[in-house]
Enzyme design. Structure first.
Site, mmCIF file in Angstrom:
data_model
loop_
_atom_site.group_PDB
_atom_site.id
_atom_site.type_symbol
_atom_site.label_atom_id
_atom_site.label_comp_id
_atom_site.label_asym_id
_atom_site.label_seq_id
_atom_site.Cartn_x
_atom_site.Cartn_y
_atom_site.Cartn_z
ATOM 1 N N GLU A 127 1.399 -1.392 0.237
ATOM 2 C CA GLU A 127 0.011 -0.063 0.257
ATOM 3 C C GLU A 127 1.088 1.163 -0.104
ATOM 4 O O GLU A 127 1.930 1.532 0.845
ATOM 5 C CB GLU A 127 -0.895 -0.419 1.600
ATOM 6 N N GLY A 268 3.471 2.260 10.938
ATOM 7 C CA GLY A 268 2.375 1.955 11.968
ATOM 8 C C GLY A 268 2.536 0.537 11.686
ATOM 9 O O GLY A 268 4.012 -0.302 12.638
ATOM 10 N N ALA A 269 1.297 -0.077 10.757
ATOM 11 C CA ALA A 269 1.158 -1.633 10.544
ATOM 12 C C ALA A 269 0.307 -1.168 9.120
ATOM 13 O O ALA A 269 0.175 -0.488 8.214
ATOM 14 C CB ALA A 269 0.354 -2.084 11.864
ATOM 15 N N MET A 270 -0.030 -2.954 8.606
ATOM 16 C CA MET A 270 0.181 -2.896 6.895
ATOM 17 C C MET A 270 -1.736 -4.578 7.204
ATOM 18 O O MET A 270 -0.535 -5.582 7.752
ATOM 19 C CB MET A 270 0.552 -3.210 5.838
ATOM 20 N N GLU A 271 -2.119 -3.949 6.770
ATOM 21 C CA GLU A 271 -3.474 -4.969 7.101
ATOM 22 C C GLU A 271 -3.503 -6.025 6.162
ATOM 23 O O GLU A 271 -4.579 -6.350 5.524
ATOM 24 C CB GLU A 271 -4.824 -3.925 7.161
ATOM 25 N N ASN A 272 -2.549 -6.476 4.984
ATOM 26 C CA ASN A 272 -2.201 -7.498 4.524
ATOM 27 C C ASN A 272 -3.151 -8.994 4.763
ATOM 28 O O ASN A 272 -3.833 -9.162 5.634
ATOM 29 C CB ASN A 272 -1.467 -7.751 4.051
ATOM 30 N N GLU A 305 -5.501 -2.793 12.306
ATOM 31 C CA GLU A 305 -5.228 -3.808 11.431
ATOM 32 C C GLU A 305 -5.937 -4.555 11.855
ATOM 33 O O GLU A 305 -6.632 -5.210 10.609
ATOM 34 C CB GLU A 305 -3.434 -4.367 11.582
ATOM 35 N N HIS A 308 -9.674 -4.033 9.838
ATOM 36 C CA HIS A 308 -9.535 -3.958 8.690
ATOM 37 C C HIS A 308 -9.936 -4.930 7.333
ATOM 38 O O HIS A 308 -10.004 -5.180 6.781
ATOM 39 C CB HIS A 308 -8.025 -4.056 7.838
HETATM 40 N N1 0A1 Z 1 -3.226 0.999 5.533
HETATM 41 C C1 0A1 Z 1 -2.263 1.105 6.679
HETATM 42 C C2 0A1 Z 1 -1.444 2.352 6.867
HETATM 43 C C3 0A1 Z 1 -0.244 2.181 5.291
HETATM 44 C C4 0A1 Z 1 -0.055 3.119 4.612
HETATM 45 C C5 0A1 Z 1 0.726 2.442 3.712
HETATM 46 C C6 0A1 Z 1 1.899 2.183 4.030
HETATM 47 O O1 0A1 Z 1 3.054 2.158 3.250
HETATM 48 C C7 0A1 Z 1 4.182 2.439 3.618
HETATM 49 C C8 0A1 Z 1 1.621 1.211 5.326
HETATM 50 C C9 0A1 Z 1 1.034 1.287 5.836
HETATM 51 C C10 0A1 Z 1 -3.170 1.392 8.411
HETATM 52 O O2 0A1 Z 1 -4.008 1.796 8.344
HETATM 53 O O3 0A1 Z 1 -2.600 0.715 8.887
HETATM 54 ZN ZN ZN Z 2 -5.878 1.275 8.367
#
Ligand code: 0A1
Ligand code: ZN
Length: 885
Positions: A127, A268-272, A305, A308
């Site tokens: 993302e 912070g983190a990523m919701e894969n 996360e 999500h």
């Molecule tokens: N979707 C994640 C936030 C996020 C966005 C971009 C990134 O790229 C480096 C990483 C994380 C969330 O809302 O937690």
């Molecule tokens: Zn988010």
């Protein structure tokens, strides 16, 4: 360089994709310098597309090695491939198979987007537009496909191989030292939710039985040796899973849910899907290493996360303009979760403090944008507090307007109607309009109009008619690209408080019913007449911060003191204290700037004293009441010609006055709150520690006899990081003899632990003294610091620019110069982090003239620099901008 998109990208130009992808089969052979990626895509023309179209796939710095269509090598004259795009001018207008082979160098990936290495671990971040750094693909969230991923690596280097979904095969690669694992994710997803991980990782396992009785395996992967710091994250995950079932009826859908903690991560983190990748700061915690705030942050981010999975993954965004559809909604959900796990009023106060300190500031400056922007140059720059936190406020207002039952019906409808789709904000809001049977057209302005509405309220009581008139007027200030605004729907939660402190009955003279204490303000000016009131009430307005507005009410100091003592709404009790303090601080800033002295407000101090003495109040609330408005709050109230030194001094003097006036009570509270119970990071324990440490801080601020020695004893004797860190901050943010020793001691104790060293870096960068700039510069070459690690950069540079207003805004411009040098040095390596750092200059226009000129020149120096990333040039241009978006 990404040239595939014309910049800027506009919402109005949205077109459905010409090509859809049914399945993606990835075969990734991991290697530190030459990872080979074979992608097999099954593509088909989109029946919704207007006409037969060429196939244009996004890339970003890719190295194409081979290309086959339906199994046959594609002749070079039939396609054009450059690092940033692959075009097949005349593809067959039917489903076909495309096999793409690329080779990547994950070790050279310093942007931390796409496939990269964090230490020795391979991981991905896709993302918003990172998947195109792995293979050519229609990299947009409305292209959803089913993924199967085979990951292969040297068995010794990467014994753990993970990807989205469920593992379907694994084994050795015959005749080699390599092994593989194949993962299948049955849920169609956009490519930004793709993830893979490979490395030597420790694992903590648990299980969760869903509400329908399915067993889900939960696994948290961390650097080996850190497994004992995962217990809280695992517990928070299970609580979040249960909460989503109970409160939103949402059940988890795969057989496994995995979290991987890495130490190099931009956010912070990523919701894969099924494989969340986390900044390890939001996973690792033990009482000895993490503070109460760290624990609360872990709980919130783990939940965010996880949530999500439904709000973001099962239902994703049609395009990146709809980012708030998943982010605002998911922040709302994580805030509600934390409120249910902890103290609802205290969580609300702390969320609103954050909103005002960050989002209100953004909304008032040149980077202001609507919750749903309509134009961007670089989408990475729109992961903002406006999209996230104001986006959450907008969802909260929907709930406030509709009430809990209709809100839940609207959410259920949203899940039922749009599961498996890439949706828009309109589709989301329509679900609530349908559930409630009412139009929400005017409400949509919250998504399209930037700026914090200003609401002026005037109340007058007429004894003769036993009536009370509330006149309400709203304006929304101009923001870039939006000179004129329409009136918004503002759900104003209201109480009319009688002399004995109870809420009087709310009856409108015109017979309209007031539901749940909410008056829906919809016009630029309107009046509400309340009837049958035998006494003049004190209005308690915008209770619980029911709308994200700036409220200006004709409440006198007596009214505020009354509300501080009696309001039934705890948020507004706190708010009344804050308003009293703000008025005093604004006056004192002016006095100090005019060469005078700060005055005291005995009424305010008495109101605080009553709160401290009230045994009914929870300690965490009292701690919030004892913490005066932040420097950003005071600056916002003043609005222009800001002198950060005067604000800092006025605030310090106020804290000293509070400490001196309440010294006996604070000392007493400090002593009584010290218990020997084992540390627990729960709401009650953290509330007690918060209050105890605020007491100590105020006593030291007042130079109360023995307080510094008490802080030094607390530092040495603490059995948990919260108390040790609080004492360290008290001792090191002031010029006391113990400072050098405790800072040295802290580093010696924790030098081996980067997340704790971050606390040490951040504290030193926050020291409000002229020597700090040199100290920060020296720390940039300290062994513990690295520009390659975003956490280190944020701890040192971010703390200096955001948590140290007097030194960042030094009158000689040295703070700005340092920021610009840092941003320009970092930009070629990690533009995302560089751009975020630069946004610290966004409020330059409200500074007093000499700092304003220095800050403007600093921004101009960035804008004029050669070869800037799109991320940094976008922030510089908009910050300097002439009111255009
Ligand atoms: N979707 C994640 C936030 C996020 C966005 C971009 C990134 O790229 C480096 C990483 C994380 C969330 O809302 O937690
Ligand atoms: Zn988010």
């Amino acid at each position: 360089m990404r040239t595939e998109q014309a910049s800027p990208v506009r919402l109005q130009d949205y077109r459905p994709p010409d090509w859809l992808v049914e399945t993606v089969d990835l075969d990734v052979s991991l290697d530190p310098k030459a990872t080979r990626v074979r992608a097999r895509l099954v593509l088909k023309p989109n029946p919704k597309a207007a006409a037969p179209a060429p196939l244009v796939l996004d890339g970003d710095g890719l190295d194409l090695r081979s290309l086959k269509l339906d199994g046959a090598v594609l002749a070079p004259e039939l396609y054009v491939a450059d690092p940033d795009r692959l075009t097949i001018a005349q593809p067959p207008q039917r489903p076909f198979r495309l096999e793409i082979e690329t080779v990547l160098d994950p070790s050279a990936n310093t942007r931390l987007m796409g496939l990269y290495r964090s230490g020795a671990t391979y991981c991905t971040q896709c993302e918003a537009e990172g998947f195109r750094r792995i293979t050519y693909f229609p990299d947009r969230p409305d292209v959803m496909a089913v993924y199967t991923t085979r990951v292969e690596a040297d068995q010794a280097d990467a014994p753990v191989l993970l990807a989205n979904g469920n593992m379907v095969a694994s084994g050795q690669v015959p005749g080699t030292a390599r092994h593989f694992a194949t993962w299948h994710d049955p849920f169609p997803k956009p490519c930004y939710l793709f993830a893979l991980v490979g490395g030597k990782l420790g694992c903590v396992e648990d299980r969760f039985r869903t509400m329908s009785g399915r067993e889900v395996e939960l696994r948290i992967f961390v650097e080996p040796g850190k497994e004992d710091r995962c217990a809280y994250a695992m517990d928070a995950l299970k609580r979040a899973m249960r909460w989503d079932e109970e409160v939103f009826g949402r059940e988890y859908d795969l057989d496994t849910f995995m979290i991987v903690a890495v130490s190099d991560f931009n956010m912070g983190a990523m919701e894969n899907k099924g494989l969340n990748v986390f900044n390890d700061k939001y996973v690792l915690a033990s009482p000895a290493t993490a503070t109460d705030a760290d624990f609360a942050g872990i709980e919130a981010v783990i939940a965010h996360e996880y949530f999500h999975n439904w709000t973001g993954n099962r239902i994703t965004c049609r395009d990146w303009f709809q980012l708030c559809l998943k982010e605002g909604l998911t922040v709302f959900r994580d805030q509600e979760f934390s409120a249910d796990q902890r103290s609802r009023p205290v969580e609300r106060i702390s969320d609103v403090r954050g909103l005002r300190a960050h989002q209100f500031v953004e909304d008032a400056g040149p980077l202001a944008h609507p919750v749903r922007p309509t134009l961007y140059h670089e989408i990475n720059n729109f992961y903002t507090t406006t999209v996230y936190e104001k986006g959450a406020e907008v969802v909260r207002m929907l709930k406030t307007l509709l009430g809990p039952d209709q809100f839940r019906q609207g959410m259920d409808l949203y899940f039922a109607r749009h599961d498996g789709e890439a949706a828009t904000v309109e589709q989301f809001v329509q679900c609530f309009a349908d559930a409630a049977g009412r139009s929400l057209d005017q409400f949509m302005l919250w998504y399209s109009q930037a700026g914090t509405p200003e609401v002026v309220v005037n109340g007058t009581y007429q004894a003769a008619t036993r009536s009370y008139r509330l006149e309400v007027a709203q304006t929304v200030p101009p923001t870039p690209g939006q000179p004129a605004k329409e009136p918004m729907v503002i759900p104003l939660a209201l109480g009319l408080v009688g002399r004995d402190g109870s809420d009087l009955a709310l009856k409108l003279a015109d017979g309209r019913r007031i539901e749940r204490g909410i008056i829906p303000v919809t016009k630029s000016a309107e009046a509400f007449d309340f009837a049958e009131l035998d006494e003049a009430p004190v209005p308690s307005l915008n209770r619980g911060f029911s709308a994200p507005i700036r409220l200006i009410a004709n409440l006198g100091a007596d009214d505020l003191r009354f509300l501080a003592a009696h309001d039934n709404d705890p948020f507004n009790r706190w708010q009344a204290v804050q308003m009293l303090a703000t008025r005093l601080l604004v006056d004192n800033v002016a006095a100090l700037r005019a060469g005078g002295t700060a005055r005291n407000d005995p009424g305010f101090l008495a109101a605080l004293g009553a709160i401290v003495a009230d045994p009914q109040l929870e300690p965490a609330f009292v701690a919030q009441a004892l913490t005066p408005p932040g420097e950003a709050d005071i600056a916002r109230e003043i609005g222009r010609d800001i002198d950060p030194d005067a604000i800092f001094n006025a605030r310090s003097e106020l804290r000293a006055a509070i400490g001196a006036h309440l010294a006996t009570e604070l000392s007493d509270r400090y002593q009584r709150l010290g218990d020997n119970a084992p540390y627990r990071p729960d709401a009650a324990g953290s509330g007690r520690r918060a209050l105890r440490n605020v007491c100590l801080d105020l006593l030291v601020a007042a130079q109360h006899g023995g307080a510094v020695a008490l802080a030094a004893r607390q530092y040495q004797g603490a059995d948990n990081m919260t108390d040790r860190m609080a004492a360290l901050a008290i001792l090191s943010l002031r010029d006391v003899p113990q400072r050098a020793d405790v800072l040295a001691d802290f580093y010696a104790r924790y030098a081996h632990d980067p997340l704790i060293v971050d606390k040490w870096l951040a504290l030193q960068a926050a020291i409000p003294e002229p020597a700090t700039l040199d100290r920060v510069k020296a720390l940039t070459v300290h062994a513990a610091f690295s520009f390659a690690n975003p956490n280190r950069v944020r701890a040192l540079i971010g703390s200096f620019t955001m948590a140290n207003q007097t030194q960042f805004n030094r009158a000689d411009g040295g703070g700005y110069g340092f920021l610009v040098d840092t941003v320009l040095a970092l930009d070629p390596k990690n533009p995302q982090v560089a751009a975020r750092l630069l946004s610290a200059l966004k409020s330059w226009r409200v500074l007093e003239p000499s700092r304003r000129a220095l800050a403007q020149a600093a921004l101009a120096r960035v804008a004029a620099a050669p070869a800037l990333s799109r991320d940094v040039s976008d922030i510089a241009a908009r910050a300097l901008g002439d009111g255009k978006p």
